[in-house]
Write an enzyme that holds these catalytic residues in place. Structure first.
Site, mmCIF file in Angstrom:
data_model
loop_
_atom_site.group_PDB
_atom_site.id
_atom_site.type_symbol
_atom_site.label_atom_id
_atom_site.label_comp_id
_atom_site.label_asym_id
_atom_site.label_seq_id
_atom_site.Cartn_x
_atom_site.Cartn_y
_atom_site.Cartn_z
ATOM 1 N N ARG A 15 35.686 38.933 44.644
ATOM 2 C CA ARG A 15 34.625 39.896 44.311
ATOM 3 C C ARG A 15 33.932 40.408 45.576
ATOM 4 O O ARG A 15 33.676 41.609 45.715
ATOM 5 C CB ARG A 15 33.597 39.236 43.391
ATOM 6 C CG ARG A 15 32.604 40.216 42.808
ATOM 7 C CD ARG A 15 31.623 39.514 41.888
ATOM 8 N NE ARG A 15 32.307 38.702 40.900
ATOM 9 C CZ ARG A 15 31.702 37.795 40.130
ATOM 10 N NH1 ARG A 15 30.405 37.596 40.256
ATOM 11 N NH2 ARG A 15 32.390 37.087 39.248
ATOM 12 N N ASP A 21 50.940 39.718 41.134
ATOM 13 C CA ASP A 21 51.064 41.184 41.112
ATOM 14 C C ASP A 21 50.422 41.838 42.335
ATOM 15 O O ASP A 21 50.499 43.057 42.480
ATOM 16 C CB ASP A 21 50.387 41.774 39.865
ATOM 17 C CG ASP A 21 48.880 41.696 39.978
ATOM 18 O OD1 ASP A 21 48.357 40.570 40.194
ATOM 19 O OD2 ASP A 21 48.216 42.745 39.887
ATOM 20 N N ASP A 58 49.065 34.015 38.469
ATOM 21 C CA ASP A 58 47.879 34.836 38.679
ATOM 22 C C ASP A 58 47.451 35.332 37.287
ATOM 23 O O ASP A 58 48.244 35.312 36.347
ATOM 24 C CB ASP A 58 48.281 35.984 39.610
ATOM 25 C CG ASP A 58 47.177 36.983 39.781
ATOM 26 O OD1 ASP A 58 46.084 36.579 40.174
ATOM 27 O OD2 ASP A 58 47.423 38.173 39.496
ATOM 28 N N GLY A 60 43.565 41.703 43.243
ATOM 29 C CA GLY A 60 43.823 40.323 43.676
ATOM 30 C C GLY A 60 42.880 39.761 44.716
ATOM 31 O O GLY A 60 43.001 38.592 45.053
ATOM 32 N N ASP A 99 44.999 38.465 36.446
ATOM 33 C CA ASP A 99 44.957 39.926 36.321
ATOM 34 C C ASP A 99 46.262 40.537 36.842
ATOM 35 O O ASP A 99 46.597 40.370 38.011
ATOM 36 C CB ASP A 99 43.752 40.458 37.117
ATOM 37 C CG ASP A 99 43.682 41.966 37.172
ATOM 38 O OD1 ASP A 99 44.242 42.620 36.263
ATOM 39 O OD2 ASP A 99 43.089 42.503 38.116
ATOM 40 N N SER A 101 39.571 35.232 40.213
ATOM 41 C CA SER A 101 38.427 35.641 39.387
ATOM 42 C C SER A 101 37.522 34.486 38.971
ATOM 43 O O SER A 101 37.989 33.442 38.524
ATOM 44 C CB SER A 101 38.928 36.354 38.138
ATOM 45 O OG SER A 101 37.831 36.659 37.303
ATOM 46 N N ASN A 144 35.681 34.916 36.480
ATOM 47 C CA ASN A 144 35.611 35.121 35.035
ATOM 48 C C ASN A 144 36.887 34.665 34.332
ATOM 49 O O ASN A 144 37.078 34.935 33.145
ATOM 50 C CB ASN A 144 35.381 36.601 34.728
ATOM 51 C CG ASN A 144 34.036 37.093 35.230
ATOM 52 O OD1 ASN A 144 33.001 36.663 34.725
ATOM 53 N ND2 ASN A 144 34.042 37.941 36.236
#
Ligand code: B16
Ligand code: MG
Length: 213
Positions: free
Chosen positions: A48, A168, A8, A45, A10, A114, A116
Site C-alpha cells: 500500500r 501475476d 498470490d 502486487g 490479487d 495485501s 485486506n
C-alpha cells in the site's frame, strides 16, 4: 518434486485490481491527482505504501500524517468494495486447482502483499483450504523482496526449493525467483514472462504440469 504451492491473491485467486483502481481513482478525483487505469497497472502486487508513492508520482508533497489519512481513506473505499465479495468472485478454475493440489498432499499457502487479504478470502470462502496465510502483516519487506515467500515456506516447514509460487505481478515473480523458488507467471509475457511457466490463469493448468517443473 514440489511439496508446497504459494498463491498470490490479487490477480491469481481473484481480481481485486479493479476495486483497488476504483478506490484510488475516487481519492484522486477528490484531491485533484491525475490517475488512469494505465497508472494503476504500476501498483500491481506492491504494498500500500509503495502504491501510494507511485499514485502520487511527485504530484504533491504531503507530511506523514496527511499521507496516512489519504491511504486510510483509500483503504476505506476499497473495503466498501470488497465487502460484497462472494465465492462467485473466484477466478476460473481456482477452487478446483486448490482442491486438486490438496488431495495430492501439497501444502497450500497465501503470499499476498495485501493487509485486506483475510477479508477477501473470507468472502471467497476458501480460507480453510490454506495451511499458511502470508499477508501484508506477515513481514516488513514486501515484494520484490523475498521475505514473504520465505516466511510462508517456513510456515510449511519446507525448504524454499520445494515451493512453487503463482504470481501475476512482475515484482512477485522477481521475489519468487530471488527466493530460489519455481514460479508460474499469470498474465502477459511482457509482465511475467520471466516465470518458469506462463499462463492466463489456474483454469489452464493442471497440478501435474506444475509438479513437472
Ligand atoms: P492493501 P496481491 C496487492 O495484492 C495488490 O495487487 C496491490 O495493488 C496492493 O497495493 C497490495 O496488495 C496492498 O493491498 O492496500 O489491501 O494492503 O497481488 O499481493 O495479493
Ligand atoms: Mg497479485
Amino acid at each position: 518434486m514440489a511439496k508446497g504451492f504459494i498463491f498470490d491473491l490479487d490477480g491469481v485467486i481473484t481480481d481485486t485490481a479493479e476495486y483497488h483502481f476504483r478506490a484510488w481513482k475516487r481519492l484522486a478525483d477528490e484531491e485533484g491527482i491525475q490517475f488512469s487505469r494505465e497508472d494503476n497497472e504500476a501498483l500491481r502486487g506492491v504494498s500500500r505504501e509503495e502504491s501510494f508513492r507511485r499514485f502520487l508520482r511527485g504530484q504533491r508533497q504531503l507530511d506523514d500524517s496527511t499521507a496516512k489519512a489519504w491511504m486510510d481513506r483509500k483503504n476505506s473505499y476499497y473495503q466498501d468494495l470488497i465487502a460484497t465479495t462472494t465465492p462467485d468472485d473466484l477466478l476460473p478454475g481456482v477452487r478446483e486447482f486448490l482442491e486438486s493440489a490438496r488431495h495430492q498432499g501439497i501444502k497450500l499457502g497465501l503470499g499476498s502483499a495485501s493487509k485486506n487479504a483475510r477479508m477477501v478470502l473470507d468472502g471467497l470462502q476458501v480460507e480453510e483450504l490454506f495451511d499458511v496465510l502470508g499477508d501484508g502483516y506477515a513481514v516488513m519487506n514486501t515484494k520484490p523482496a523475498v521475505d514473504l515467500f520465505v516466511w510462508v515456506a517456513g510456515g510449511f516447514g519446507l525448504p524454499v526449493t520445494d515451493c512453487v509460487v503463482f504470481e501475476d505481478a512482475e515484482a512477485g515473480v522477481d521475489a519468487a525467483l530471488k527466493a530460489g523458488m519455481k514460479c508460474v507467471g499469470i498474465g502477459p509475457k511482457e509482465r511475467v514472462g520471466h516465470g518458469h511457466l506462463v499462463c492466463n490463469g489456474l483454469h489452464e493448468l493442471t497440478v501435474a504440469q506444475v509438479l513437472a517443473l
